[in-house]
Design an enzyme around this catalytic site. Structure first.
Site, PDB file in Angstrom:
ATOM      1  N   ASP A   4     -23.405   2.099   6.251  1.00 19.48           N
ATOM      2  CA  ASP A   4     -24.844   1.867   6.285  1.00 19.48           C
ATOM      3  C   ASP A   4     -25.237   0.691   5.397  1.00 19.48           C
ATOM      4  O   ASP A   4     -24.670   0.477   4.323  1.00 19.48           O
ATOM      5  CB  ASP A   4     -25.559   3.139   5.803  1.00 19.48           C
ATOM      6  CG  ASP A   4     -27.061   3.017   5.858  1.00 19.48           C
ATOM      7  OD1 ASP A   4     -27.597   2.889   6.968  1.00 19.48           O
ATOM      8  OD2 ASP A   4     -27.693   3.046   4.785  1.00 19.48           O
ATOM      9  N   GLU A  23     -23.084  -1.573   9.892  1.00 13.78           N
ATOM     10  CA  GLU A  23     -24.481  -1.822  10.230  1.00 13.78           C
ATOM     11  C   GLU A  23     -24.889  -3.056   9.433  1.00 13.78           C
ATOM     12  O   GLU A  23     -25.263  -2.956   8.261  1.00 13.78           O
ATOM     13  CB  GLU A  23     -25.376  -0.627   9.865  1.00 13.78           C
ATOM     14  CG  GLU A  23     -26.798  -0.827  10.358  1.00 13.78           C
ATOM     15  CD  GLU A  23     -27.858  -0.240   9.441  1.00 13.78           C
ATOM     16  OE1 GLU A  23     -29.022  -0.150   9.872  1.00 13.78           O
ATOM     17  OE2 GLU A  23     -27.545   0.100   8.295  1.00 13.78           O
TER      18      GLU A  23
END
Length: 793
Positions: free
Chosen positions: A462, A515
């Site tokens: 993330d 990401e």
């Protein structure tokens, strides 16, 4: 000194018990023996130096084992014990019983006429808290004890044990290279020197002292100080009798002498939030996914089908445990044909509204749905159903809770020492100090831990962009350039490279996914390949294609009459499609916070919205790159997702009037996955230009896109999308072979999906009419707001 109330918790191994308690090592003496240590050959020990005594009582001594326990001295063996609230302490050994002198403040000591320390236990007596006439057996204490009943317990002395952590472990920790850090730090049930108990270890290099507290000592660590293991910054204590299920924390004396009570950063199990104690645990799960792991290592993810269903476990079916999910989730995902699930963060987090992205327990699956072994059971069930498991992993930041990682030992430890570097400007959290080898080790080992201990098949990392740039969400003057004058966070680059290299080396078949929302060069390039910017690749296997996601969603949100002005938003992704290895994500982030669900982004009436939704999914599944779809979007849920109630499953209830509309979209998703998996042209050459060719990419006036996908053996699939609300008859498209007929294998306008059933039912025979730079062509009917897939007969 008054006695502590005795516990009725049978799991407490080291605390006073009532007369009704039974079991080995528990005794009661109603009339305590006379305290005549000298008559047993015990003479007074030398008094502790005032400084040592004070530091022990304050929990600020670095080496309690040098003072407590048994030590050879001139004339015998000195034994010193710290047992707050005890009335007496007696040493028990083979053929020996010797009561120690009371030295005050919970200290007991004596010198025994022994040359070496035997294996011994301690018989510790406490007041029961009752007067003798209240005691259940009616025995009376003597007048000098205030007519109090006495409880005695037999325990091991933690301070007679050698360190239980090896020199190799300490060396690797010191180097920041312990790839199995979770086996060295934390709480581990074990047998040490022939005695069962739990080893507690924690990294706290700035602490004056550390003590273990838990339900086994009434959360008072005075008698449980840990020893410092030198320059490693690691503190250790083996506690006999403490086992699985025990609750614990660390009581840390900060550099300024104040105390802080902390959960274990390496805890592998926690209490259910908002409670936050760590729990001693070990795994008993027997894995049954050997066949899955063996096949996983043989696959190359870039050349394999990868269709991902993103799930928030806590709200997919609210209220289900891991084991209940293990029954329902694999069956649902397998029925729809997804190859993988991606789980939003499962590591422990205090606030459910963070969806798991503010982690406090990096090594513990959230206790909200069960134990770590329960989570293993879920992963095992998914694997046995043929479904891979990717988890969201959050090494970018952590929250400021005062019982967790923030200023863990009184100074910045896991976070950067520079407050400007430590504070995350967007989320009110703290960024890790990637330049500190121990912190980097903590995170790299954590990535390996999830893959090895839970058999995870992929880590989606993330917020990578927030890690890579020193100026991320910061204004000029709020950040300091790196040593080369640039904005790149060189420490974070090094960490990500080390993490990826370590995971790929240790865990065959696992994929890492970034990401990353910027144009950073080489996110999915190998770490040893240096790019134009002078950096080696970050080493990820895949990267989320955030550009495609934003552009394509922007395009379909426009009314069809305006789409011709935004045609390039659907074609631009092919300009950079092979710069990285991409995943096309329609994730949770796109269906919350006012962004609306996928079907609700579409213009028009309900029929047109669903048609747009279906056409978009058909385009997405055919586009180069793997695909990810968030739960609820597979059946065109109209409302935004909320972690409070999850998907609107009632839309699929047969009693609901529009149930067929939603079930039709779900049937399409199932068919998309089925045809996709059976068609190598759609996934085998995702990452090379030879796998794609435009047929028509400039038909802006028509709102039409047509392209070919090619498998490694050259077999093609033709994908055509018509994003206008009109039927286009006899639409001519060039094809590579003028002699080969084409047949429709998927049409998102089929009636069974909720469409108008404008189909091409018969094979389409090519004509020797050149078109779009090809020698032959076919004419087909394009249904409105629909995607059609064709392949040669």
């Amino acid at each position: 000194m008054s006695a502590r109330p005795p516990s009725r918790n049978s799991s407490v191994p080291d605390g006073p018990r009532r007369t009704s308690d039974t079991g080995p090592g528990r005794r009661q003496s109603a009339a305590p023996p006379p305290r005549t240590g000298a008559s047993h050959g015990v003479r007074a020990a030398r008094p502790l130096a005032d400084g040592d005594r004070e530091r022990l009582l304050a929990g600020a001594h670095h080496d309690p084992h040098a003072l407590l326990g048994a030590h050879s001295v001139r004339g015998g063996m000195e034994l010193r014990v710290l047992r707050p609230f005890a009335r007496s302490v007696t040493m028990l050994a083979k053929g020996l019983r010797a009561e120690l002198h009371e030295d005050g403040d919970g200290f007991f000591s004596g010198v025994l006429p022994l040359r070496t320390a035997p294996e011994y236990q301690l018989l510790v007596a406490y007041d029961s808290g009752e007067t003798s006439d209240e005691a259940s057996d009616g025995d009376a204490g003597d007048a000098s004890d205030g007519n109090r009943a006495r409880i005695e317990i037999e325990v091991q002395d933690p301070y007679r044990f050698l360190p239980s952590l090896g020199e190799l472990d300490l060396h690797l920790i010191g180097e920041g290279r312990h790839e199995e850090l979770w086996r060295a730090l934390g709480a581990h049930p074990m047998t040490h020197q022939g005695v069962t108990g739990t080893r507690f270890t924690v990294w706290a290099p700035n602490a004056q002292g550390v003590r273990v507290v838990g339900d086994f000592n009434y959360w008072d660590g005075t008698g449980y100080p840990m020893r410092s293991l030198g320059s490693s910054g690691v503190w250790e204590l083996f506690l006999p009798g403490v086992g699985e299920g025990a609750l614990y924390k660390f009581d840390i004396a900060r550099p300024d002498g104040s105390h802080t009570l902390r959960a274990d950063p390496m805890a592998r199990r926690t209490e259910v939030p908002p409670a936050n104690a760590s729990i001693v645990t070990e795994s008993h799960h027997v894995w049954r996914d050997d066949e899955w792991l063996a096949r996983r290592a043989d696959r190359t993810v870039h050349e394999s089908p990868l269709s991902v269903y993103e799930v928030h476990l806590g709200s997919w079916r609210p209220g289900l445990t891991y084991r209940q999910l293990a029954v329902q989730l694999p069956a649902y995902v397998k029925d729809l044909g997804f190859t993988h699930v991606e789980l939003m963060p499962v590591a422990e987090h205090p606030f459910g509204g963070s969806w798991g992205y503010q982690v406090t327990g990096f090594y513990a699956p959230t206790a909200r749905m069960g134990t770590p072994d329960d989570f293993r059971h879920l992963v095992d069930a998914l694997h046995r159903a043929g479904i891979g498991v990717i988890v969201d992993w959050v090494p970018a930041h952590f929250p400021k809770d005062d019982w967790a990682l923030a200023q863990f030992d009184g100074r910045p430890l896991y976070e950067h020492a520079d407050p400007a570097r430590a504070a995350h400007p967007d989320w009110g959290t703290l960024e890790f100090d990637y330049g500190r080898k121990e912190v980097r080790n903590f995170l790299v080992a954590n990535a390996v831990y999830w893959c090895e201990e839970f058999h995870i098949d992929g880590l989606r990392v993330d917020a990578v962009a927030s890690m890579l740039y020193l100026d991320y969400s910061r204004e000029q003057g709020e950040w300091t350039p790196n040593e080369h004058g640039g904005r790149e966070n060189l420490d974070a680059v090094g960490f990500l490279q080390e993490m990826n290299a370590t995971v790929y080396r240790r865990c065959p078949g696992v994929v890492t996914v970034a990401e990353e929302s910027t144009a950073w060069d080489g996110v999915t390039r190998a770490t040893h390949h240096v790019g134009p910017g002078g950096f080696g690749g970050l080493g990820f296997g895949l990267k989320w294609n955030m550009g495609w996601m934003h552009d394509s969603l922007g395009y379909v949100a426009h009314e069809p009459v305006h789409r011709k002005f935004h045609h390039n938003e659907m074609t631009f992704s092919m300009v950079y499609a092979y710069s990285e290895n991409y995943v096309l994500p329609i994730s949770h982030d796109e269906v919350v916070h006012g962004k609306r669900s996928l079907v609700s982004k579409m213009p028009g009436d309900w029929w047109q919205q669903r048609a747009n939704h279906r056409a978009y999914l058909g385009f997405m599944w055919a586009h180069p790159g793997k695909q990810l779809l968030f739960m609820g979007q597979e059946f065109a849920q109209g409302a935004e997702w909320s972690e409070g109630h999850g998907p609107d499953w009632w839309l699929l209830d047969p009693s609901y009037a529009a149930e067929a509309d939603h079930r039709g979209v779900r049937d399409l998703v199932r068919e998309l996955n089925t045809v996709y998996a059976a068609t190598p042209a759609l996934w085998q050459r995702d990452t090379v230009p030879e796998g794609f060719a435009w047929v028509v990419g400039d038909a802006a006036e028509d709102n039409v896109f047509a392209f070919l996908r090619h498998a490694a053996d050259g077999s093609p699939l033709l994908a055509v999308s018509n994003f206008s609300p009109v039927v286009r008859h006899e639409y001519r498209l060039g094809v590579p072979d003028a002699a080969q007929a084409w047949t429709e294998v998927l049409n998102t306008d089929a009636a069974r999906y909720g469409g108008g059933d404008v189909l091409n039912p018969d094979p389409l025979k090519p004509e020797s009419v050149a078109s779009h730079g090809r020698p032959g062509s076919i004419q087909l009917t394009l249904p409105p707001l629909a995607t059609v897939w064709l392949r040669p007969v």
